[in-house]
Scaffold this active site. Sequence first.
Site, PDB file in Angstrom:
ATOM      1  N   LYS A  21      40.910  71.748 -35.527  1.00 38.88           N
ATOM      2  CA  LYS A  21      39.549  71.644 -35.002  1.00 38.88           C
ATOM      3  C   LYS A  21      39.484  72.458 -33.716  1.00 38.88           C
ATOM      4  O   LYS A  21      40.105  72.115 -32.712  1.00 38.88           O
ATOM      5  CB  LYS A  21      39.186  70.184 -34.732  1.00 38.88           C
ATOM      6  CG  LYS A  21      37.761  69.995 -34.221  1.00 38.88           C
ATOM      7  CD  LYS A  21      37.471  68.523 -33.996  1.00 38.88           C
ATOM      8  CE  LYS A  21      36.059  68.295 -33.476  1.00 38.88           C
ATOM      9  NZ  LYS A  21      35.796  66.863 -33.216  1.00 38.88           N
ATOM     10  N   LYS A  54      37.807  73.260 -38.855  1.00 41.57           N
ATOM     11  CA  LYS A  54      36.463  73.151 -38.290  1.00 41.57           C
ATOM     12  C   LYS A  54      36.406  73.954 -36.998  1.00 41.57           C
ATOM     13  O   LYS A  54      37.310  73.796 -36.171  1.00 41.57           O
ATOM     14  CB  LYS A  54      36.148  71.674 -38.021  1.00 41.57           C
ATOM     15  CG  LYS A  54      34.790  71.389 -37.389  1.00 41.57           C
ATOM     16  CD  LYS A  54      34.635  69.904 -37.121  1.00 41.57           C
ATOM     17  CE  LYS A  54      33.283  69.596 -36.506  1.00 41.57           C
ATOM     18  NZ  LYS A  54      33.098  68.162 -36.212  1.00 41.57           N
TER      19      LYS A  54
END
Length: 328
Positions: A196, A248
Site C-alpha cells: 500500500k 494499492k
Amino acid sequence: MVRPRRLRSSAAMRRLVAEHRLHPADLVLPAFVREGISEPVEIASMPGVHQHTVESLVELARRCVEAGLGGLMLFGVPEHKDARGSGADDPDGILNVATRAVVDAVGDALVVMTDLCLDEFTDHGHCGVLAEGPDGVVVDNDATLERYADMAVAQARAGSHVLGMSGMMDGQVGFVRGALDREGLTGTAILAYAAKYTSALYGPFREAVCSSLTGDRATYQQDPANATEAVRELELDIAEGADIVMVKPAGPHLDVVAAAAAMSPVPVAAYQISGEYSQIVAAAERGWIDRKQAMLESVMHVRRAGASIILTYFALQIAEVLDRGSTS
C-alpha cells in the site's frame, strides 16, 4: 519474407481473440456507511459515490448481488472518534452494525469484506495508536496490533467474510490470524494490503471517511519509488498466512501488480482508488475523455497486469456495460 495479412476486424472477431476479459465476479465495490445520517450523502469529490445509511447500504448490497459482483468492501464512518479508535471494535459501532445487516440480507451470495484499520475511527486520522518516540509522536506498531486483533474478532463475529488489513503495520497478518484462530474464527479470510503506497490520490477517500488526518502516512506506507521492497512485503504477508494479497493504488503501480501475480501462490487483488476514479469522472464531465471507454480501459489494464480481484468504484457501472454485452 511472408508478410502478415490484415484480417477483417469486427467487434465479434476482437471479442473472440481478446487475451483478457472483465467479469463482474472479479470486481469488488468499496462502499461507505456513515453513522448519524438519515439518507445517503453524495461525496463531493467522488460524483456518483455516496456515504450510506445502513438501510441504503443493504439495498446497495442487493444491487451488487443482482449485478453478479464478486464482493463489497465496507468502510465505517463514525460520529465520534477518539485517540484509540474505540468505535472500531465496538459491536454496536457503525461498521459492525452495518456488516451484520448486510450479511443478514445477502448471506453468501456476495463476499462481504470489511476494512480493518483505525484511521476512520481515530481523532488523529492515523492507522494506529500513537505514542511518544525519540523523534516525537509515532505510530506504536505493537500497540496497534493489539487493537487490530480486537477489531478482527469483532468484525468476524459480525459476519465479515474477508478482513481487509489496510494499516501496513509490521506483523499484522500473523498477529490477526493468531487472534482469529484462538477464537475459533478460522473461516474468516485475510486480505492483506501488502503493498500500500503513500499517494496523493487518496484525497477523495479522506473526504469520504471524514478523515481527521493532517499530513501523510509516509512513515508506514510504501514509498512510490520502491518496488523490490513491495515484493518483500508481499512475501512476508504470504508467509504470515494472508489468503489474498493486494496492491494499492492499482493504476500507478501496475509493475508491482504484475510482480505480485508472478510470485504469489494466493490470489492477487488491486485497488483502483478514489483519486483514480475521480480523475476519470472529472475529465469525462469536461468532455475531455469518453467516460465509459476510460473506465473500462483503466480496469482492463489492472486485469492484464495480473490482478484476479479488482476493487473499483466503477464496479456496478462496469457490470452494467458487461451485461449489455458491449465494451465498444
